[in-house]
Scaffold this motif. Structure first.
Motif, PDB file in Angstrom:
ATOM      1  N   SER A  68      -9.726   8.005  -4.916  1.00  0.00           N
ATOM      2  CA  SER A  68      -9.985   6.568  -4.838  1.00  0.00           C
ATOM      3  C   SER A  68      -8.686   5.776  -4.703  1.00  0.00           C
ATOM      4  CB  SER A  68     -10.755   6.122  -6.078  1.00  0.00           C
ATOM      5  OG  SER A  68     -10.911   4.727  -6.091  1.00  0.00           O
ATOM      6  N   ASN A  69      -7.689   6.125  -5.506  1.00  0.00           N
ATOM      7  CA  ASN A  69      -6.401   5.427  -5.436  1.00  0.00           C
ATOM      8  C   ASN A  69      -5.734   5.631  -4.077  1.00  0.00           C
ATOM      9  OD1 ASN A  69      -6.140   4.092  -7.933  1.00  0.00           O
ATOM     10  ND2 ASN A  69      -5.595   5.999  -8.939  1.00  0.00           N
ATOM     11  N   ARG A 124      -6.239   2.682   3.390  1.00  0.00           N
ATOM     12  CA  ARG A 124      -7.060   1.830   4.268  1.00  0.00           C
ATOM     13  C   ARG A 124      -6.219   0.793   4.994  1.00  0.00           C
ATOM     14  NH1 ARG A 124     -11.874   1.611   0.178  1.00  0.00           N
ATOM     15  NH2 ARG A 124     -13.156   3.240   1.101  1.00  0.00           N
ATOM     16  N   HIS A 158      -7.789   3.812  -1.258  1.00  0.00           N
ATOM     17  CA  HIS A 158      -7.603   2.355  -1.347  1.00  0.00           C
ATOM     18  C   HIS A 158      -6.314   1.929  -0.642  1.00  0.00           C
ATOM     19  CE1 HIS A 158      -7.716  -1.702  -2.943  1.00  0.00           C
ATOM     20  NE2 HIS A 158      -6.482  -1.525  -3.382  1.00  0.00           N
ATOM     21  N   PRO A 177       0.812  -1.222   0.000  1.00  0.00           N
ATOM     22  CA  PRO A 177       0.000   0.000   0.000  1.00  0.00           C
ATOM     23  C   PRO A 177       0.849   1.277   0.000  1.00  0.00           C
ATOM     24  CG  PRO A 177      -0.943  -1.585   1.507  1.00  0.00           C
ATOM     25  CD  PRO A 177       0.382  -2.152   1.052  1.00  0.00           C
TER      26      PRO A 177
END
Length: 196
Positions: free
Chosen positions: A133-134, A140, A137, A82
């Protein structure tokens, strides 16, 4: 080359010329004649292919957004964690092709155009949602649920803010420094989430 094969080539030349012209002028206050001249075609041909200056500018905006999306996707393919995903997004935002002075000027001009043009506003909304959004994501997995949205907003705001500084100031951070500033903010946010 057959005449039919020239249309895509000329369209691309006009789009590139529009971006370069916006960069040279620093605003959308450019003419079809200047764009066409830079592309090496007549203004009449530019109107034939696009119909209006606004359509040329929207095509230029689409190109910049598509190039950015491709840069992000290319870097995301190599990211396995991530944090690497966020770093890939940040690095794509400031890669040389994206942080070029003409592209930076075009971004700023398109932000201003979004107040006038619903089409431009829609394109910028798509950009902002994809970026959010990227980031969300990836975040998180890195921060508490209550911190995800604010951290994503902070990262996006830094990216956009550094573009504004680059467009308006001669003392704005260089590309590498801009990347580091955003990644430093990420590190601060991640450290604040760690248990003491």
């Amino acid at each position: 080359m057959p005449r039919l094969g020239m249309e895509p080539v000329r369209r691309e030349a006009l789009i590139s010329a529009a971006i370069a012209e916006i960069g040279a002028v620093g605003s959308l206050d450019v003419t079809v004649a200047r764009i066409a001249g830079r592309a090496g075609v007549s203004a009449a041909l530019a109107h034939h292919y696009f119909g209006s200056k606004d359509r040329i500018l929207i095509a230029a905006m689409r190109r910049i957004l598509e190039d950015f999306r491709n840069a992000v996707n290319r870097r995301l393919k190599a990211a396995s964690t991530p944090r690497q995903r966020i770093e890939a997004i940040v690095e794509a935002s400031f890669e040389p092709a994206q942080f070029d002075s003409a592209i930076v000027s075009a971004w700023l001009a398109f932000y201003l155009e979004a107040y006038r043009s619903p089409q431009a506003a829609r394109l910028l909304t798509i950009y902002a949602r994809r970026l959010d959004s990227n980031l969300v994501h990836a975040l998180r997995c890195l921060v508490a649920p209550s911190s995800v949205r604010i951290t994503a907003q902070g990262l996006a705001s830094l990216i956009d803010g550094l573009y504004i500084r680059a467009a308006l100031q001669d003392r704005a951070p260089k590309r590498e420094d801009a990347v580091q500033l955003v990644l430093d903010y990420l590190a601060l946010r991640l450290n604040s989430e760690s248990p003491s």
